[in-house]
Design an enzyme around this catalytic site. Structure first.
Site, PDB file in Angstrom:
ATOM      1  N   LEU A  65       0.863  -1.160  -0.027  1.00 25.19           N
ATOM      2  CA  LEU A  65       0.050  -0.110  -0.043  1.00 25.19           C
ATOM      3  C   LEU A  65       1.007   1.276   0.006  1.00 25.19           C
ATOM      4  O   LEU A  65       1.994   1.065   0.129  1.00 25.19           O
ATOM      5  CB  LEU A  65      -0.757  -0.089   1.079  1.00 25.19           C
ATOM      6  CG  LEU A  65      -1.981  -1.305   1.094  1.00 25.19           C
ATOM      7  CD1 LEU A  65      -2.452  -1.499   2.704  1.00 25.19           C
ATOM      8  CD2 LEU A  65      -2.929  -1.193   0.357  1.00 25.19           C
ATOM      9  N   PRO A  66       0.626   2.535  -0.077  1.00 25.11           N
ATOM     10  CA  PRO A  66       1.312   3.709  -0.545  1.00 25.11           C
ATOM     11  C   PRO A  66       2.244   3.882   0.865  1.00 25.11           C
ATOM     12  O   PRO A  66       3.450   4.126   0.880  1.00 25.11           O
ATOM     13  CB  PRO A  66       0.134   4.846  -0.590  1.00 25.11           C
ATOM     14  CG  PRO A  66      -0.961   3.961  -1.229  1.00 25.11           C
ATOM     15  CD  PRO A  66      -0.882   2.783  -0.502  1.00 25.11           C
ATOM     16  N   LYS A 168      15.320   0.671   3.560  1.00 26.51           N
ATOM     17  CA  LYS A 168      14.508   0.865   2.144  1.00 26.51           C
ATOM     18  C   LYS A 168      14.549   2.434   2.105  1.00 26.51           C
ATOM     19  O   LYS A 168      14.681   2.905   1.100  1.00 26.51           O
ATOM     20  CB  LYS A 168      13.270   0.148   2.245  1.00 26.51           C
ATOM     21  CG  LYS A 168      12.217   0.806   1.041  1.00 26.51           C
ATOM     22  CD  LYS A 168      12.653   0.483  -0.377  1.00 26.51           C
ATOM     23  CE  LYS A 168      11.705   0.812  -1.468  1.00 26.51           C
ATOM     24  NZ  LYS A 168      12.316   0.878  -2.589  1.00 26.51           N
TER      25      LYS A 168
HETATM   26  P1  NDP Z   1       0.166   2.885  -6.344  1.00 23.31           P
HETATM   27  O1  NDP Z   1      -0.234   4.049  -5.981  1.00 23.31           O
HETATM   28  O2  NDP Z   1       0.357   2.332  -7.747  1.00 23.31           O
HETATM   29  O3  NDP Z   1      -0.881   1.741  -5.833  1.00 23.31           O
HETATM   30  C1  NDP Z   1      -1.472   1.925  -4.543  1.00 23.31           C
HETATM   31  C2  NDP Z   1      -2.361   0.797  -3.786  1.00 23.31           C
HETATM   32  O4  NDP Z   1      -2.698   1.114  -2.617  1.00 23.31           O
HETATM   33  C3  NDP Z   1      -3.422   0.616  -4.893  1.00 23.31           C
HETATM   34  O5  NDP Z   1      -3.720  -0.851  -4.753  1.00 23.31           O
HETATM   35  C4  NDP Z   1      -4.621   1.439  -4.108  1.00 23.31           C
HETATM   36  O6  NDP Z   1      -5.804   0.931  -4.413  1.00 23.31           O
HETATM   37  C5  NDP Z   1      -4.084   1.072  -2.709  1.00 23.31           C
HETATM   38  N1  NDP Z   1      -4.606   2.205  -1.692  1.00 23.31           N
HETATM   39  C6  NDP Z   1      -4.393   3.472  -1.837  1.00 23.31           C
HETATM   40  N2  NDP Z   1      -4.927   4.000  -0.843  1.00 23.31           N
HETATM   41  C7  NDP Z   1      -5.582   3.190  -0.054  1.00 23.31           C
HETATM   42  C8  NDP Z   1      -6.411   3.096   0.859  1.00 23.31           C
HETATM   43  N3  NDP Z   1      -6.808   4.343   1.562  1.00 23.31           N
HETATM   44  N4  NDP Z   1      -6.915   2.232   1.494  1.00 23.31           N
HETATM   45  C9  NDP Z   1      -6.805   0.922   0.906  1.00 23.31           C
HETATM   46  N5  NDP Z   1      -5.889   0.864  -0.257  1.00 23.31           N
HETATM   47  C10 NDP Z   1      -5.394   1.935  -0.685  1.00 23.31           C
HETATM   48  O7  NDP Z   1       1.623   2.411  -5.352  1.00 23.31           O
HETATM   49  P2  NDP Z   1       2.783   1.426  -5.953  1.00 23.31           P
HETATM   50  O8  NDP Z   1       2.264   0.295  -5.994  1.00 23.31           O
HETATM   51  O9  NDP Z   1       3.702   2.073  -6.904  1.00 23.31           O
HETATM   52  O10 NDP Z   1       3.529   1.444  -4.435  1.00 23.31           O
HETATM   53  C11 NDP Z   1       3.156   0.772  -3.264  1.00 23.31           C
HETATM   54  C12 NDP Z   1       4.155   0.718  -2.353  1.00 23.31           C
HETATM   55  O11 NDP Z   1       5.303   0.281  -3.032  1.00 23.31           O
HETATM   56  C13 NDP Z   1       4.547   2.271  -1.887  1.00 23.31           C
HETATM   57  O12 NDP Z   1       4.905   2.173  -0.539  1.00 23.31           O
HETATM   58  C14 NDP Z   1       5.735   2.449  -2.729  1.00 23.31           C
HETATM   59  O13 NDP Z   1       6.683   3.432  -2.198  1.00 23.31           O
HETATM   60  C15 NDP Z   1       6.433   1.079  -2.775  1.00 23.31           C
HETATM   61  N6  NDP Z   1       7.253   0.833  -4.050  1.00 23.31           N
HETATM   62  C16 NDP Z   1       6.980   1.485  -5.270  1.00 23.31           C
HETATM   63  C17 NDP Z   1       7.714   0.977  -6.265  1.00 23.31           C
HETATM   64  C18 NDP Z   1       7.366   1.720  -7.790  1.00 23.31           C
HETATM   65  O14 NDP Z   1       8.023   1.665  -8.785  1.00 23.31           O
HETATM   66  N7  NDP Z   1       6.207   1.898  -7.966  1.00 23.31           N
HETATM   67  C19 NDP Z   1       9.113   0.383  -6.337  1.00 23.31           C
HETATM   68  C20 NDP Z   1       9.280   0.119  -4.915  1.00 23.31           C
HETATM   69  C21 NDP Z   1       8.676   0.304  -3.855  1.00 23.31           C
HETATM   70  P3  NDP Z   1      -6.712   1.635  -5.565  1.00 23.31           P
HETATM   71  O15 NDP Z   1      -6.451   0.768  -6.684  1.00 23.31           O
HETATM   72  O16 NDP Z   1      -8.260   1.400  -5.054  1.00 23.31           O
HETATM   73  O17 NDP Z   1      -6.187   3.074  -5.774  1.00 23.31           O
END
Ligand code: NDP
Length: 292
Positions: A65-66, A168
């Site tokens: 999650l974020p 991280k």
């Molecule tokens: P995204 O923004 O693509 O996805 C976020 C996810 O969290 C979605 O499934 C979203 O659901 C869900 N979400 C957001 N807000 C809520 C909430 N209030 N309640 C429940 N679910 C929620 O993020 P990423 O996949 O890019 O990143 C996820 C984690 O991984 C972060 O901590 C990021 O820092 C880390 N990360 C990211 C990388 C990247 O290259 N993208 C690389 C390495 C780590 P919905 O579909 O409903 O919006």
């Protein structure tokens, strides 16, 4: 079929990670806030979409999650449904102190919490080649290691709960330094007539190279492709967690601290939902030229 696992959060990272678990033969239940994304996952990866209560019924629960805030909220919602003996593996790039709190709450329900942030971007997530760093109990780590191996190539146990989230955050702060510094240097070279492709070719065979110069800038900035895979808001969040790690160490760290200010500014000017590489658009704006 191997043991049943749940994956919470099918974002840019969670979606392909959960797909790799499914492809490795695990029975994967998925939950996502936006249900259409979970339905898409079921069709593409053979997982099973569940409601939030059923998500608790698993031997191993993954979350991606974020921020730790959303992990905490979901842990709270699931708490009364969780089974003792479950391991919760949080792949969010989270906050060490928040993770220790979540771990304590879950421990009271007999659930073990591991912080297991990942590195390698969406390409690494799709290819199953992520680096996965893990904090928490060693026995729980050994239990989930085969599943982590379905998603990553380098799997490392770092120390107690929170230690992997700290590592991280420092890693991403270093990446943020490299990205911004390379942007400043390249903009200056472009203004003085040097082709950025030539500059990058030399830098990448010299001591100034980094992931930013080898991959991010040539693939996203110089090409003007600007793909969206990792939000600027998320990178800034990681640098902010890095600041908390510095606070905990009580050491001067002027370069890393100014990096946080720089990314706060970039996030404000360019927007949190822009891709992280778009931070360099602010440098281009100042320079009156493109790094292209
Ligand atoms: P995204 O923004 O693509 O996805 C976020 C996810 O969290 C979605 O499934 C979203 O659901 C869900 N979400 C957001 N807000 C809520 C909430 N209030 N309640 C429940 N679910 C929620 O993020 P990423 O996949 O890019 O990143 C996820 C984690 O991984 C972060 O901590 C990021 O820092 C880390 N990360 C990211 C990388 C990247 O290259 N993208 C690389 C390495 C780590 P919905 O579909 O409903 O919006």
């Amino acid at each position: 079929m191997k043991n049943a696992v749940t994956f919470l959060g099918l974002g840019a990272m969670g979606y392909p990670m959960a797909c790799n678990l499914s492809n490795a033969g695990y029975e994967v239940k998925v939950w996502n806030r936006t249900t259409s994304r979970a339905e898409e996952h079921v069709a593409a990866c053979g997982s099973e979409a569940v409601n939030i209560e059923d998500a608790a019924n698993a031997e191993i629960i993954f979350s991606c999650l974020p921020t730790s805030q959303q992990v905490e909220n979901l842990a709270e919602k699931l708490l009364s449904y969780l089974k003792p003996g479950t391991v919760w593996v949080d792949c969010t790039s989270g906050d060490p102190a928040a993770s220790r709190q979540i771990a304590a709450k879950l421990a009271a329900a007999g659930v073990e919490f591991l912080d297991a942030p990942v590195s390698g971007g969406t390409d690494g997530a799709a290819a199953g080649t992520l680096t996965i760093m893990v904090g928490g109990n060693n026995g729980a780590f050994e239990r989930v290691k085969p599943l982590l191996e379905a998603m990553g190539k380098k799997i490392i146990h770092v120390g107690p709960v929170g230690s992997a989230h700290a590592l991280k955050a420092v890693n991403n702060t270093l990446f943020a330094v490299n990205l911004w510094a390379a942007g400043e240097g390249l903009a200056a070279l472009v203004k003085q007539g040097v082709d950025p492709r030539v500059a990058l070719d030399v830098i990448n065979a010299s001591t100034g190279r980094s992931n930013a110069t080898e991959n991010i800038i040539p693939q996203r900035v110089v090409t003007r492709a600007w793909p969206h895979s990792f939000k600027l808001g998320l990178l800034t969040k990681d640098v902010g967690i890095g600041m908390k790690v510095l606070d905990g160490a009580d050491l001067p760290a002027p370069l890393l601290r100014i990096t946080y200010e720089v990314y706060q500014m970039a996030k404000r000017e360019i927007g949190p939902d822009a891709d992280h590489a778009e931070a360099l658009k602010l440098i281009e704006r100042w320079a009156g030229t493109e790094i292209a």
